[in-house]
Write an enzyme that holds these catalytic residues in place. Structure first.
Site, PDB file in Angstrom:
ATOM      1  N   HIS A  54     -17.670 -57.762  10.609  1.00  0.00           N
ATOM      2  CA  HIS A  54     -18.369 -58.832   9.983  1.00  0.00           C
ATOM      3  C   HIS A  54     -17.050 -59.619   9.402  1.00  0.00           C
ATOM      4  O   HIS A  54     -16.372 -59.372   8.495  1.00  0.00           O
ATOM      5  CB  HIS A  54     -18.972 -58.253   8.805  1.00  0.00           C
ATOM      6  CG  HIS A  54     -19.771 -59.484   8.111  1.00  0.00           C
ATOM      7  ND1 HIS A  54     -21.132 -59.398   8.018  1.00  0.00           N
ATOM      8  CD2 HIS A  54     -19.313 -60.502   7.453  1.00  0.00           C
ATOM      9  CE1 HIS A  54     -21.680 -60.487   7.047  1.00  0.00           C
ATOM     10  NE2 HIS A  54     -20.366 -61.147   6.811  1.00  0.00           N
ATOM     11  N   HIS A  56     -16.144 -64.370   9.339  1.00  0.00           N
ATOM     12  CA  HIS A  56     -16.414 -65.613   9.368  1.00  0.00           C
ATOM     13  C   HIS A  56     -15.179 -66.322   9.909  1.00  0.00           C
ATOM     14  O   HIS A  56     -14.307 -66.730   9.136  1.00  0.00           O
ATOM     15  CB  HIS A  56     -16.743 -66.284   8.105  1.00  0.00           C
ATOM     16  CG  HIS A  56     -18.063 -65.693   7.421  1.00  0.00           C
ATOM     17  ND1 HIS A  56     -19.520 -66.189   7.492  1.00  0.00           N
ATOM     18  CD2 HIS A  56     -18.165 -64.395   7.142  1.00  0.00           C
ATOM     19  CE1 HIS A  56     -20.116 -65.463   6.898  1.00  0.00           C
ATOM     20  NE2 HIS A  56     -19.572 -64.387   6.343  1.00  0.00           N
ATOM     21  N   GLN A 149     -25.919 -70.602   6.960  1.00  0.00           N
ATOM     22  CA  GLN A 149     -25.419 -70.494   5.686  1.00  0.00           C
ATOM     23  C   GLN A 149     -26.278 -71.158   4.511  1.00  0.00           C
ATOM     24  O   GLN A 149     -26.345 -70.539   3.362  1.00  0.00           O
ATOM     25  CB  GLN A 149     -24.136 -71.053   5.769  1.00  0.00           C
ATOM     26  CG  GLN A 149     -23.368 -71.427   4.433  1.00  0.00           C
ATOM     27  CD  GLN A 149     -22.555 -70.112   4.040  1.00  0.00           C
ATOM     28  OE1 GLN A 149     -21.642 -69.831   4.653  1.00  0.00           O
ATOM     29  NE2 GLN A 149     -23.031 -69.406   2.982  1.00  0.00           N
ATOM     30  N   HIS A 207     -27.218 -61.579   6.501  1.00  0.00           N
ATOM     31  CA  HIS A 207     -26.753 -61.565   5.355  1.00  0.00           C
ATOM     32  C   HIS A 207     -27.602 -61.266   4.145  1.00  0.00           C
ATOM     33  O   HIS A 207     -28.724 -61.796   4.226  1.00  0.00           O
ATOM     34  CB  HIS A 207     -25.989 -62.831   4.981  1.00  0.00           C
ATOM     35  CG  HIS A 207     -24.587 -62.955   5.309  1.00  0.00           C
ATOM     36  ND1 HIS A 207     -24.371 -63.034   6.834  1.00  0.00           N
ATOM     37  CD2 HIS A 207     -23.470 -63.194   4.825  1.00  0.00           C
ATOM     38  CE1 HIS A 207     -23.037 -63.389   6.918  1.00  0.00           C
ATOM     39  NE2 HIS A 207     -22.598 -63.466   5.830  1.00  0.00           N
ATOM     40  N   GLU A 210     -26.897 -60.464  -0.890  1.00  0.00           N
ATOM     41  CA  GLU A 210     -25.561 -60.343  -1.325  1.00  0.00           C
ATOM     42  C   GLU A 210     -25.444 -61.015  -2.714  1.00  0.00           C
ATOM     43  O   GLU A 210     -24.733 -62.071  -2.880  1.00  0.00           O
ATOM     44  CB  GLU A 210     -24.661 -61.257  -0.219  1.00  0.00           C
ATOM     45  CG  GLU A 210     -23.368 -61.181  -0.767  1.00  0.00           C
ATOM     46  CD  GLU A 210     -22.183 -61.858   0.248  1.00  0.00           C
ATOM     47  OE1 GLU A 210     -22.825 -62.698   1.122  1.00  0.00           O
ATOM     48  OE2 GLU A 210     -21.012 -61.708   0.080  1.00  0.00           O
ATOM     49  N   ASP A 306     -14.872 -59.971   6.327  1.00  0.00           N
ATOM     50  CA  ASP A 306     -15.647 -60.860   5.969  1.00  0.00           C
ATOM     51  C   ASP A 306     -14.736 -62.259   5.858  1.00  0.00           C
ATOM     52  O   ASP A 306     -15.068 -63.192   6.224  1.00  0.00           O
ATOM     53  CB  ASP A 306     -16.018 -60.956   4.390  1.00  0.00           C
ATOM     54  CG  ASP A 306     -17.451 -61.435   4.284  1.00  0.00           C
ATOM     55  OD1 ASP A 306     -18.210 -61.935   5.247  1.00  0.00           O
ATOM     56  OD2 ASP A 306     -17.947 -61.734   3.098  1.00  0.00           O
ATOM     57  N   TRP A 312     -12.651 -68.255  -0.296  1.00  0.00           N
ATOM     58  CA  TRP A 312     -13.523 -67.154  -1.069  1.00  0.00           C
ATOM     59  C   TRP A 312     -12.564 -66.122  -1.453  1.00  0.00           C
ATOM     60  O   TRP A 312     -12.605 -65.206  -2.398  1.00  0.00           O
ATOM     61  CB  TRP A 312     -14.769 -66.459  -0.071  1.00  0.00           C
ATOM     62  CG  TRP A 312     -15.974 -67.685  -0.161  1.00  0.00           C
ATOM     63  CD1 TRP A 312     -16.661 -67.831  -1.090  1.00  0.00           C
ATOM     64  CD2 TRP A 312     -15.977 -68.656   0.787  1.00  0.00           C
ATOM     65  NE1 TRP A 312     -17.611 -69.008  -0.821  1.00  0.00           N
ATOM     66  CE2 TRP A 312     -17.187 -69.538   0.339  1.00  0.00           C
ATOM     67  CE3 TRP A 312     -15.546 -68.784   2.174  1.00  0.00           C
ATOM     68  CZ2 TRP A 312     -17.589 -70.338   1.167  1.00  0.00           C
ATOM     69  CZ3 TRP A 312     -16.070 -69.939   3.014  1.00  0.00           C
ATOM     70  CH2 TRP A 312     -17.217 -70.586   2.508  1.00  0.00           C
TER      71      TRP A 312
HETATM   72 FE   FE2 Z   1     -20.404 -62.578   5.302  1.00  0.00          FE
END
Ligand code: FE2
Length: 410
Positions: A54, A56, A149, A207, A210, A306, A312
């Site tokens: 996983h 991005h 998203q 997702h 979360e 991730d 992030w």
């Molecule tokens: Fe994610």
């Protein structure tokens, strides 16, 4: 003639491995044949490549653009990315994603599942990553999840964009039910994702939950759909951090339902330990899914980074060994079999989540092999070993020099 023979490989028994035409042609305690190249593995652990379940890739390596995330929260990250997204080009996405894939490959990570935001109306990042998937095919395996998203139903065009991403060739369909505008939209979005996966014959990776909200309960919807449709092994629930906040009575009920289906769980401990629990004072929740309990309950659990150096999460090296090392701590899996289980979460379990058919060091499989600077999985995690060598489809693609620490006995 054999191309390469790897000698004295720890598998865990000591064996020689012969490689011919990009495939593993023979594994035996001692191979007598000669080869164009012979490599002495000196009893080091030899494993199949690691699996990044996983990430991005559309946002990797973009930290500080246009500014760094000072609060460290999900929301400031979304805000910064919203600004950065305006200047997204195909070349920009490909360049950063390729750099991240190369970094991961040097760490022995040769199977990567990336999510890509398909609520951006031009689908720039999707097209860029679809192209990149083909360009890197001879040294890494990239799998692309169409990830809405901003939600499937938060804007009228998003549902069509998600389907268009599947028409263009995304490998899996994603969702984000906890971020839909209402609970009902969230449920509807999960059902839509399952329908699209059936219609286009794709995998599912949502997702899911979360958040720290113990009332975020979309994983139960995923479990219900998987039980009814009998397709659990093609389904992954990513993040599921709210599972860590559910009351035990409800969590145990879900564990019972989970024994009726075999959906995969994908946890991202590095990012979620930093993003979640931000609204708490003390005691502060960890914001992790129940990794250990899901594993004990028989679910397949694999791991992801991730993020790598993005709005992030400012850290990230590309190493899955680092992720497994942190999982031992954060999931409190410190027993020896539990440490081995965490190692499996970045290997064979990831291969199961991603549906990789020819994974593993077996005769006839592609010669995808990592030689670690450790005798076993425990030591690889304890010392966070880097691979000495990475072989992809019979070609040596990375060689690393482990750090040398010398006591000078002054
Ligand atoms: Fe994610």
């Amino acid at each position: 003639m054999t191309d390469i023979i790897l000698r004295h490989c720890r598998l865990p028994d000591e064996v020689d491995i012969a490689i011919e035409n990009g495939r593993i042609s023979h594994i035996a305690p001692k191979i007598e044949a000669a080869a164009a190249q012979e490599i002495d593995c000196a009893g080091k652990l030899v494993t199949p490549p690691f699996v990044e379940s996983h990430i991005h890739l559309d946002s990797v390596l973009a930290a500080g653009q246009p500014r760094f995330n000072q609060s460290g929260t999900l929301f400031e990250g979304i805000q910064i990315w919203g600004e950065r997204k305006q200047s997204l080009t195909a070349a920009d996405v490909k360049q950063r994603a390729r750099q991240a894939l190369e970094l991961m490959a040097t760490h022995g990570v040769l199977y990567v599942r990336t999510h890509v935001d398909v609520t951006e109306p031009r689908l720039i990042a999707l097209d860029a990553l679809l192209e990149l998937r083909e360009e890197v095919r001879d040294w890494t395996t990239l799998q692309i999840v169409a990830f809405p998203q901003d939600g499937v139903y938060s804007r009228p065009e998003n549902e069509e964009l998600l389907e268009e991403a599947l028409r263009r060739g995304a490998d899996a369909v994603g969702g984000i039910p906890h971020y839909e505008l209402t609970r009902e939209d969230g449920v509807r979005s999960v059902q839509r994702v399952f329908d699209l996966a059936e219609q286009y014959d794709r995998l599912i990776d949502i997702h899911c939950d979360e958040v720290d909200d113990d009332q975020s309960r979309f994983v139960e919807v995923m479990i219900a759909e998987a039980i009814k449709r009998g397709n659990g092994e093609r389904v992954s629930a990513s993040h599921t951090t709210a599972f860590g906040s559910y009351n035990d009575s409800y969590a145990f009920k879900l564990m019972g339902f989970l024994r009726r289906t075999n959906i995969n769980f994908i946890a991202n401990p590095l990012i979620n330990i930093t993003l979640q629990g931000r609204m708490d004072t003390y005691p502060k929740r960890r914001g992790l899914t129940r990794i250990k309990e899901l594993w004990q309950n028989g679910s397949n659990v694999s791991l992801g980074q991730d993020c790598i150096y993005d709005p992030w999460y400012i850290f990230g090296t590309g190493s899955m060994i680092g992720v497994a090392h942190m999982t031992v701590h954060l999931a409190q899996m410190t027993g020896l079999p539990e440490i081995d289980a965490c190692f499996d979460m970045i290997g064979i379990n990831g291969a199961k989540s991603l549906h990789i058919q020819d994974y593993g060091i077996k005769e006839g499989n592609p010669a995808n092999i990592v030689i670690l600077d450790a005798p076993d999985a425990f030591n690889a995690l304890r010392f966070q070993s880097i691979p000495l060598m990475v072989i992809s489809q019979g070609k040596i693609i990375a060689r690393n020099q482990p750090a040398v620490l010398s006591w000078l006995n002054p």
